[in-house]
Design a protein around this motif. Structure first.
Motif, PDB file in Angstrom:
ATOM      1  N   PRO A 184      21.631 -15.188   6.683  1.00 13.31           N
ATOM      2  CA  PRO A 184      20.736 -14.116   6.216  1.00 13.31           C
ATOM      3  C   PRO A 184      21.432 -12.761   6.097  1.00 13.31           C
ATOM      4  O   PRO A 184      21.210 -12.021   5.132  1.00 13.31           O
ATOM      5  N   GLN A 185      22.282 -12.441   7.082  1.00 14.70           N
ATOM      6  CA  GLN A 185      22.969 -11.154   7.051  1.00 14.70           C
ATOM      7  C   GLN A 185      23.989 -11.088   5.920  1.00 14.70           C
ATOM      8  O   GLN A 185      24.161 -10.037   5.282  1.00 14.70           O
ATOM      9  N   GLN A 203      22.092 -10.565   2.696  1.00 16.53           N
ATOM     10  CA  GLN A 203      21.434  -9.258   2.619  1.00 16.53           C
ATOM     11  C   GLN A 203      22.423  -8.142   2.280  1.00 16.53           C
ATOM     12  O   GLN A 203      22.200  -7.373   1.346  1.00 16.53           O
ATOM     13  N   ASN A 204      23.508  -8.054   3.050  1.00 17.17           N
ATOM     14  CA  ASN A 204      24.464  -6.977   2.757  1.00 17.17           C
ATOM     15  C   ASN A 204      25.922  -7.327   3.056  1.00 17.17           C
ATOM     16  O   ASN A 204      26.818  -6.559   2.738  1.00 17.17           O
ATOM     17  N   GLY A 205      26.185  -8.467   3.678  1.00 22.54           N
ATOM     18  CA  GLY A 205      27.554  -8.807   4.059  1.00 22.54           C
ATOM     19  C   GLY A 205      28.500  -8.921   2.889  1.00 22.54           C
ATOM     20  O   GLY A 205      29.559  -8.268   2.857  1.00 22.54           O
ATOM     21  N   TYR A 222      32.652 -11.661  10.253  1.00 24.18           N
ATOM     22  CA  TYR A 222      31.758 -12.824  10.243  1.00 24.18           C
ATOM     23  C   TYR A 222      32.577 -14.076  10.587  1.00 24.18           C
ATOM     24  O   TYR A 222      32.960 -14.848   9.694  1.00 24.18           O
ATOM     25  N   GLU A 227      24.761 -16.498  10.492  1.00 24.50           N
ATOM     26  CA  GLU A 227      25.273 -15.398   9.658  1.00 24.50           C
ATOM     27  C   GLU A 227      24.734 -15.423   8.234  1.00 24.50           C
ATOM     28  O   GLU A 227      24.911 -14.441   7.496  1.00 24.50           O
TER      29      GLU A 227
END
Length: 412
Positions: free
Chosen positions: A305-306, A309-311, A137, A303
């Motif tokens: 939302p990602q 969610q799981n990052g 990221y 980046e």
């Protein structure tokens, strides 16, 4: 009786001395009373305010009458010869003036700055790439780089090392374009680092002198000599050769590195327009603050939302929360420190040394990244990289010589 005799003998000597002074002409007295230059004094003589204390006055005196300190007899010792520099300054006391360490070992100190600059830069690149191997990221990591640096600057200002330079709206308007270009160049560099090998990104970034020359010629209107343009040909050819056979090549990494070159070129242009009396440390601190503000919104939009969610969950599961936070902190510290030390290093040397230092830095980073990460490169990629670096060295040498001659002409 012995004590009485000693005192009487001493009194008679002093009386004779007084009679001698009364009988001596005034000119002789002036000569005797004049201060003598500092120097070696024999027979145990001492210097008091530039005058020699005659040791013959103490001959015949009982040693027990000499004053004592803490039961020990005080001994008058001769003072060493004064240095010629002290004589020139008219000093009454002898002794050599010590040469400051920073002057005596100036070359050693400058070399230490170069070593520290390279060391911090190599460590930053290696640690940065290791983070991307488990946390891809780059927008978020770019924000962390700048955030740690800004916190470092704020703490430094708080303790007064250095003292914060004042800023007004006029200077701020000049620095905002510089900060925006710095932010864009920094983010796109990290996108390239995350997408391709570190060595390949630095090979592409070797094209930065080409973009600087083009901007100077076509934007600033500065005439670039043909020899300087000719020296850039190996850079373009070498980067092209390396790109065609680079095993980690992808268009995201290539285009991001190219955008970074363009961004840093415009940063240089705006920096020339934003030249102020502010020192480089404070200037870089304000630019970092502006760049951080610019980088936060894209990181949240692209980046955010990602990551939510799981990052973050994925990276904590892979390496643990403690290692993740520690790595982010240190990569941010190394990023800020290597930039700051680079600025301090380049302020100490001539333009030619500056140019050579920049080229060697890139060689160090490419070499160490290949060794640490074991990146496999083709023969053509290796040759192309060497040609590009050689071209950058030639270009930097020619440009530095031109700047040095221009400076001599202006000061003549």
């Amino acid at each position: 009786m012995a004590l009485t005799g000693s005192i009487s003998g001493t009194g008679s000597r002093i009386s004779e001395l007084l009679r001698l002074q009364r009988s001596t002409p005034a000119a002789s007295i002036a000569v005797l009373a004049a201060p003598r230059p500092a120097g070696n004094v024999s027979n145990g003589g001492n210097l008091i305010s530039g005058r020699q204390l005659c040791p013959s006055l103490f001959q015949g005196i009982n040693p027990s009458l000499i004053p004592t300190v803490a039961g020990k007899r005080k001994i008058l010792r001769p003072i060493a010869a004064a240095a010629s520099s002290s004589q020139a300054e008219g000093s009454d006391y002898a002794g050599e003036v010590p040469v400051p360490f920073t002057v005596k070992y100036q070359a050693l100190i400058t070399g230490s700055f170069f070593f520290l600059w390279y060391f911090l830069n190599v460590i930053f690149n290696i640690l940065n790439k290791k983070i991307y191997n488990y946390f891809p990221y780059p927008y978020f990591v770019s924000v962390i780089h700048l955030f740690v640096g800004v916190v470092y600057c704020l703490v430094s200002w708080l303790v007064g090392l250095p003292k914060r330079a004042p800023i007004d709206s006029k200077i701020l308007k000049l620095l905002i374009p510089v900060g925006i270009c710095h932010a864009l160049g920094h983010v796109t560099s990290n996108v390239s680092f995350a997408a391709v090998a570190v060595s390949f990104t630095h090979t592409i970034k070797a094209l930065e002198p080409f973009f600087n020359a083009a901007a100077s010629q076509f934007i600033l209107g500065q005439q670039i000599p043909f020899a300087l343009w000719l020296s850039l040909a190996p850079v373009v050819i070498g980067v092209s050769m390396a790109s065609l056979t680079e095993l980690s090549f992808n268009w995201l990494g290539f285009i991001s590195a190219m955008i970074s070159n363009i961004s840093f070129t415009y940063r240089s242009i705006y920096s020339k327009k934003a030249m102020t009396d502010m020192d480089s440390t404070n200037l870089y601190a304000y630019i970092s603050i502006i760049a951080l503000i610019v980088c936060i919104p894209p990181a949240i939009i692209i980046e955010g939302p990602q990551l939510l969610q799981n990052g973050f969950n994925d990276v904590i599961a892979k390496v643990g929360l403690t290692k993740f936070i520690t790595d982010l902190f240190w990569v941010g510290m190394f990023y800020h420190l290597y930039n700051q030390v680079a600025t301090n290093t380049l302020e100490r040397v001539a333009p030619l040394t500056h140019a050579v230092g920049n080229v060697l830095k890139r060689v160090f980073v490419i070499g160490f990244s290949i060794v640490v990460f074991g990146n496999k490169i083709s023969t053509q990629t290796g040759i192309g990289t060497c040609i590009a670096i050689a071209g950058v060295a030639i270009y930097s040498y020619i440009k530095a010589k031109m700047e040095e001659e221009k400076r001599k002409t202006n000061t003549a």
